[in-house]
Scaffold this motif. Structure first.
Motif, PDB file in Angstrom:
ATOM      1  N   ILE A 186       0.824  -1.206   0.000  1.00 12.16           N
ATOM      2  CA  ILE A 186       0.000   0.000   0.000  1.00 12.16           C
ATOM      3  C   ILE A 186       0.861   1.260   0.000  1.00 12.16           C
ATOM      4  CG2 ILE A 186      -1.780   1.280   1.265  1.00 12.16           C
ATOM      5  CD1 ILE A 186      -2.706  -1.348  -0.105  1.00 12.16           C
ATOM      6  N   GLY A 187       1.982   1.230   0.736  1.00  9.38           N
ATOM      7  CA  GLY A 187       2.873   2.379   0.735  1.00  9.38           C
ATOM      8  C   GLY A 187       3.441   2.659  -0.639  1.00  9.38           C
ATOM      9  N   HIS A 188       3.784   1.601  -1.366  1.00  8.00           N
ATOM     10  CA  HIS A 188       4.324   1.780  -2.707  1.00  8.00           C
ATOM     11  C   HIS A 188       3.298   2.431  -3.632  1.00  8.00           C
ATOM     12  CE1 HIS A 188       7.279  -1.813  -2.005  1.00  8.00           C
ATOM     13  NE2 HIS A 188       7.512  -0.789  -1.216  1.00  8.00           N
ATOM     14  N   CYS A 189       2.031   2.133  -3.389  1.00  5.36           N
ATOM     15  CA  CYS A 189       0.989   2.765  -4.198  1.00  5.36           C
ATOM     16  C   CYS A 189       1.051   4.283  -4.051  1.00  5.36           C
ATOM     17  CB  CYS A 189      -0.387   2.260  -3.776  1.00  5.36           C
ATOM     18  SG  CYS A 189      -0.669   0.510  -4.085  1.00  5.36           S
ATOM     19  N   ARG A 190       1.256   4.765  -2.825  1.00  2.00           N
ATOM     20  CA  ARG A 190       1.376   6.200  -2.598  1.00  2.00           C
ATOM     21  C   ARG A 190       2.689   6.736  -3.148  1.00  2.00           C
ATOM     22  NH1 ARG A 190      -0.518  10.985  -3.019  1.00  2.00           N
ATOM     23  NH2 ARG A 190       0.428  12.530  -1.633  1.00  2.00           N
ATOM     24  N   CYS A 191       3.742   5.940  -3.041  1.00  2.00           N
ATOM     25  CA  CYS A 191       5.079   6.381  -3.430  1.00  2.00           C
ATOM     26  C   CYS A 191       5.179   6.692  -4.917  1.00  2.00           C
ATOM     27  CB  CYS A 191       6.108   5.324  -3.030  1.00  2.00           C
ATOM     28  SG  CYS A 191       7.802   5.677  -3.540  1.00  2.00           S
ATOM     29  N   LEU A 192       4.657   5.786  -5.784  1.00  2.00           N
ATOM     30  CA  LEU A 192       4.957   5.981  -7.207  1.00  2.00           C
ATOM     31  C   LEU A 192       3.824   5.699  -8.176  1.00  2.00           C
ATOM     32  CD1 LEU A 192       7.297   3.175  -8.627  1.00  2.00           C
ATOM     33  CD2 LEU A 192       5.537   2.798  -6.922  1.00  2.00           C
ATOM     34  N   GLU A 193       2.701   5.152  -7.737  1.00  3.75           N
ATOM     35  CA  GLU A 193       1.622   4.871  -8.686  1.00  3.75           C
ATOM     36  C   GLU A 193       0.833   6.148  -9.009  1.00  3.75           C
ATOM     37  OE1 GLU A 193       1.105   2.122 -10.256  1.00  3.75           O
ATOM     38  OE2 GLU A 193       2.109   0.565  -9.072  1.00  3.75           O
ATOM     39  N   SER A 194       0.274   6.196 -10.206  1.00  3.57           N
ATOM     40  CA  SER A 194      -0.557   7.347 -10.568  1.00  3.57           C
ATOM     41  C   SER A 194      -1.944   7.251  -9.951  1.00  3.57           C
ATOM     42  CB  SER A 194      -0.667   7.440 -12.098  1.00  3.57           C
ATOM     43  OG  SER A 194      -1.238   6.254 -12.634  1.00  3.57           O
ATOM     44  N   LEU A 195      -2.380   6.029  -9.635  1.00  4.93           N
ATOM     45  CA  LEU A 195      -3.669   5.825  -8.989  1.00  4.93           C
ATOM     46  C   LEU A 195      -3.559   6.019  -7.482  1.00  4.93           C
ATOM     47  CD1 LEU A 195      -4.818   2.555 -10.808  1.00  4.93           C
ATOM     48  CD2 LEU A 195      -5.608   4.887 -11.286  1.00  4.93           C
ATOM     49  N   SER A 196      -4.680   6.281  -6.845  1.00  4.59           N
ATOM     50  CA  SER A 196      -4.715   6.303  -5.385  1.00  4.59           C
ATOM     51  C   SER A 196      -4.534   4.889  -4.857  1.00  4.59           C
ATOM     52  CB  SER A 196      -6.050   6.868  -4.893  1.00  4.59           C
ATOM     53  OG  SER A 196      -7.109   5.950  -5.189  1.00  4.59           O
ATOM     54  N   ALA A 197      -4.177   4.771  -3.583  1.00  4.94           N
ATOM     55  CA  ALA A 197      -4.005   3.440  -2.997  1.00  4.94           C
ATOM     56  C   ALA A 197      -5.283   2.602  -3.090  1.00  4.94           C
ATOM     57  CB  ALA A 197      -3.525   3.557  -1.546  1.00  4.94           C
ATOM     58  N   PRO A 198      -6.473   3.146  -2.765  1.00  7.08           N
ATOM     59  CA  PRO A 198      -7.683   2.327  -2.925  1.00  7.08           C
ATOM     60  C   PRO A 198      -7.913   1.880  -4.368  1.00  7.08           C
ATOM     61  CG  PRO A 198      -8.127   4.200  -1.508  1.00  7.08           C
ATOM     62  CD  PRO A 198      -6.773   4.431  -2.098  1.00  7.08           C
ATOM     63  N   ASP A 199      -7.606   2.755  -5.320  1.00  4.30           N
ATOM     64  CA  ASP A 199      -7.791   2.363  -6.719  1.00  4.30           C
ATOM     65  C   ASP A 199      -6.760   1.330  -7.161  1.00  4.30           C
ATOM     66  OD1 ASP A 199     -10.058   3.849  -7.158  1.00  4.30           O
ATOM     67  OD2 ASP A 199      -9.000   5.595  -7.968  1.00  4.30           O
ATOM     68  N   CYS A 200      -5.563   1.361  -6.562  1.00  2.23           N
ATOM     69  CA  CYS A 200      -4.587   0.293  -6.831  1.00  2.23           C
ATOM     70  C   CYS A 200      -5.128  -1.049  -6.353  1.00  2.23           C
ATOM     71  CB  CYS A 200      -3.269   0.603  -6.130  1.00  2.23           C
ATOM     72  SG  CYS A 200      -2.282   1.908  -6.898  1.00  2.23           S
ATOM     73  N   VAL A 201      -5.767  -1.054  -5.193  1.00  2.00           N
ATOM     74  CA  VAL A 201      -6.373  -2.282  -4.672  1.00  2.00           C
ATOM     75  C   VAL A 201      -7.430  -2.789  -5.652  1.00  2.00           C
ATOM     76  CG1 VAL A 201      -7.811  -3.249  -2.836  1.00  2.00           C
ATOM     77  CG2 VAL A 201      -5.908  -1.725  -2.261  1.00  2.00           C
ATOM     78  N   ARG A 202      -8.255  -1.884  -6.128  1.00  2.00           N
ATOM     79  CA  ARG A 202      -9.319  -2.289  -7.054  1.00  2.00           C
ATOM     80  C   ARG A 202      -8.729  -2.798  -8.372  1.00  2.00           C
ATOM     81  NH1 ARG A 202     -11.226   2.738  -4.917  1.00  2.00           N
ATOM     82  NH2 ARG A 202     -12.845   2.347  -3.342  1.00  2.00           N
ATOM     83  N   ARG A 203      -7.667  -2.151  -8.831  1.00  2.00           N
ATOM     84  CA  ARG A 203      -7.040  -2.595 -10.081  1.00  2.00           C
ATOM     85  C   ARG A 203      -6.419  -3.985  -9.912  1.00  2.00           C
ATOM     86  NH1 ARG A 203      -2.387   0.698 -13.520  1.00  2.00           N
ATOM     87  NH2 ARG A 203      -1.795  -1.025 -14.915  1.00  2.00           N
ATOM     88  N   ALA A 204      -5.779  -4.226  -8.785  1.00  2.00           N
ATOM     89  CA  ALA A 204      -5.205  -5.554  -8.526  1.00  2.00           C
ATOM     90  C   ALA A 204      -6.302  -6.606  -8.453  1.00  2.00           C
ATOM     91  CB  ALA A 204      -4.379  -5.529  -7.256  1.00  2.00           C
ATOM     92  N   GLY A 205      -7.384  -6.267  -7.739  1.00  2.00           N
ATOM     93  CA  GLY A 205      -8.577  -7.096  -7.705  1.00  2.00           C
ATOM     94  C   GLY A 205      -8.328  -8.571  -7.455  1.00  2.00           C
ATOM     95  N   ARG A 206      -8.736  -9.388  -8.400  1.00  2.00           N
ATOM     96  CA  ARG A 206      -8.657 -10.850  -8.263  1.00  2.00           C
ATOM     97  C   ARG A 206      -7.225 -11.354  -8.190  1.00  2.00           C
ATOM     98  NH1 ARG A 206      -7.041 -13.269 -12.835  1.00  2.00           N
ATOM     99  NH2 ARG A 206      -7.073 -12.050 -14.779  1.00  2.00           N
ATOM    100  N   ARG A 207      -6.258 -10.532  -8.615  1.00  2.00           N
ATOM    101  CA  ARG A 207      -4.858 -10.964  -8.592  1.00  2.00           C
ATOM    102  C   ARG A 207      -4.212 -10.825  -7.223  1.00  2.00           C
ATOM    103  NH1 ARG A 207      -2.221 -11.825 -13.303  1.00  2.00           N
ATOM    104  NH2 ARG A 207      -3.147 -11.147 -15.280  1.00  2.00           N
ATOM    105  N   LEU A 208      -4.880 -10.194  -6.278  1.00  2.00           N
ATOM    106  CA  LEU A 208      -4.286  -9.967  -4.960  1.00  2.00           C
ATOM    107  C   LEU A 208      -3.968 -11.296  -4.281  1.00  2.00           C
ATOM    108  CD1 LEU A 208      -6.198  -7.035  -3.212  1.00  2.00           C
ATOM    109  CD2 LEU A 208      -3.787  -7.116  -3.845  1.00  2.00           C
ATOM    110  N   ALA A 209      -2.680 -11.548  -4.113  1.00  2.00           N
ATOM    111  CA  ALA A 209      -2.241 -12.754  -3.409  1.00  2.00           C
ATOM    112  C   ALA A 209      -1.627 -12.414  -2.059  1.00  2.00           C
ATOM    113  CB  ALA A 209      -1.233 -13.516  -4.249  1.00  2.00           C
TER     114      ALA A 209
END
Length: 287
Positions: A186-209
Motif C-alpha cells: 500500500i505504501g508503494h501505491c502512494r510512493c509511485l503509482e498514478s492511482l490512489s491506494a484504494p484504486d490500486c487495490v481495485r485494479r489488482a482485484g482478483r490478482r491480490l495474493a
C-alpha cells in the motif's frame, strides 16, 4: 467481512523466531510475513526440514497464518545487497532460493511466496532484462504449480518491475498463470503509482495474493509508521473489503526492530481503528 492482519518478521530482526511469533500472536495478529534469512529461518540450514516442521507446529498452536518472504538483504551474497537477482546474467542462486521458498511454503501451508525482480547490475538492454526476469519466473511458476503454492510478485520502487503496469506486462509475458498473483504494498501505491491506494487495490482485484501495509509519502520510498505519512487508510480498508480480499494485510516496517513490540501494538490498534472507521468489522484488541 473481517480483515486479517499480520506483521513482517523483518521488523523483529532482534528477536528470536519463537519469541517473535509469541509477541505477534500475543498482540492479536492473525499471521506473520516471514522473511527467509539467517536470523529466523535460514533456507540453506542443514537442519531445515526439522526447523520447518517445528515452525509449522508452532504456527498451528498459535493460530497464525504465514506468508513466505524472500527479500533478505545479504542472504545470497555477503558483499552485495539483494544480489544476484532474476535480472542477473547468472540468476541460478536467486532461482534456487525461490524454489526453496516454494518448498517451504508448501510444507507450511503458506498463503503465498512473495518475491520481486531486483535491479540490474549490467547494461543489458531492456528486452534482455525482460527475457531474464520472465525466464526466472517461469521456473518458479512451474514449481509453484506442481506444489499448489500461490506466488505473490511484488512491484518494488527502484527495481526493474516497479509498478502495476510492469507487473501486468510480466504476467502477460508468462501467459497470466493462475498462481502468479501480486503482492501489493500500500505504501508503494502512494510512493509511485498514478492511482490512489484504494484504486490500486481495485485494479489488482482478483490478482491480490498478498498485501503489505505501512505509511509513505509521494515520491519517497521510506516505510513509515502509520499516521506519519500521507495515506488515508479507511478508504484502503474499504477497498480491500470491496474486492473480497481475505488474506493477510501485513505490516512492513523493516527498519523498526529497535522497538518492535511497541510499534507492532500501535500498528494493530491503528489498522483496526481504520477498519472500524471504514465500516469493516474488526475484532477488538485483547485485554
Amino acid at each position: 467481512m473481517t480483515l486479517r492482519f499480520g506483521y513482517g518478521s523483518n521488523g523483529f530482526a532482534d528477536h528470536r523466531l519463537e519469541d517473535m511469533l509469541e509477541v505477534v500472536a500475543g498482540l492479536g495478529y492473525d499471521g506473520v510475513a516471514l522473511t527467509l534469512d539467517v536470523r529466523h529461518l535460514d533456507p540453506f540450514a542443514a537442519d531445515l526440514p526439522r526447523a520447518v516442521d517445528r515452525l509449522g507446529a508452532r504456527l498451528a498452536e498459535l493460530g497464525l497464518t504465514v506468508v513466505v518472504e524472500t527479500g533478505a538483504r545479504y542472504l545470497l551474497d555477503p558483499w552485495r545487497k539483494h544480489q544476484p537477482t532474476l535480472l542477473s546474467e547468472d540468476a541460478r542462486p536467486r532461482i534456487d532460493l525461490l524454489l526453496r521458498a516454494v518448498a517451504i511454503a508448501a510444507d507450511l501451508g503458506a498463503q503465498a511466496v512473495s518475491f520481486w525482480s531486483g535491479t540490474a547490475v549490467d547494461d543489458a538492454p531492456d528486452q534482455v532484462l525482460w527475457d531474464r526476469v520472465a525466464r526466472g519466473c517461469e521456473a518458479v511458476v512451474r514449481a509453484a504449480d506442481a506444489q499448489g503454492v500461490t506466488l505473490a510478485f511484488e512491484p518494488e520502487p527502484g527495481m526493474f518491475v516497479d509498478d502495476l503496469d510492469a507487473y501486468e506486462r510480466l504476467a502477460s509475458l508468462l501467459g497470466d498463470p493462475h498462481h502468479f498473483g501480486i503482492m501489493l504494498d500500500i505504501g508503494h501505491c502512494r510512493c509511485l503509482e498514478s492511482l490512489s491506494a484504494p484504486d490500486c487495490v481495485r485494479r489488482a482485484g482478483r490478482r491480490l495474493a498478498g498485501v503489505q501495509i505501512e505509511d509513505m509519502r509521494l515520491g519517497v520510498h521510506e516505510h513509515l509508521e502509520f499516521g506519519t505519512g500521507e495515506i488515508d487508510f479507511p478508504p484502503v480498508m474499504a477497498a480491500l473489503a470491496e474486492v473480497g480480499y481475505a488474506g493477510l494485510v501485513s505490516v512492513e516496517l523493516p527498519r523498526h526492530s529497535h522497538a518492535a513490540p511497541a510499534i507492532a501494538r500501535r500498528s494493530l490498534e491503528f489498522l483496526r481503528n481504520a477498519g472500524r472507521e471504514a465500516g469493516v468489522l474488526a475484532a477488538p484488541m485483547p485485554r
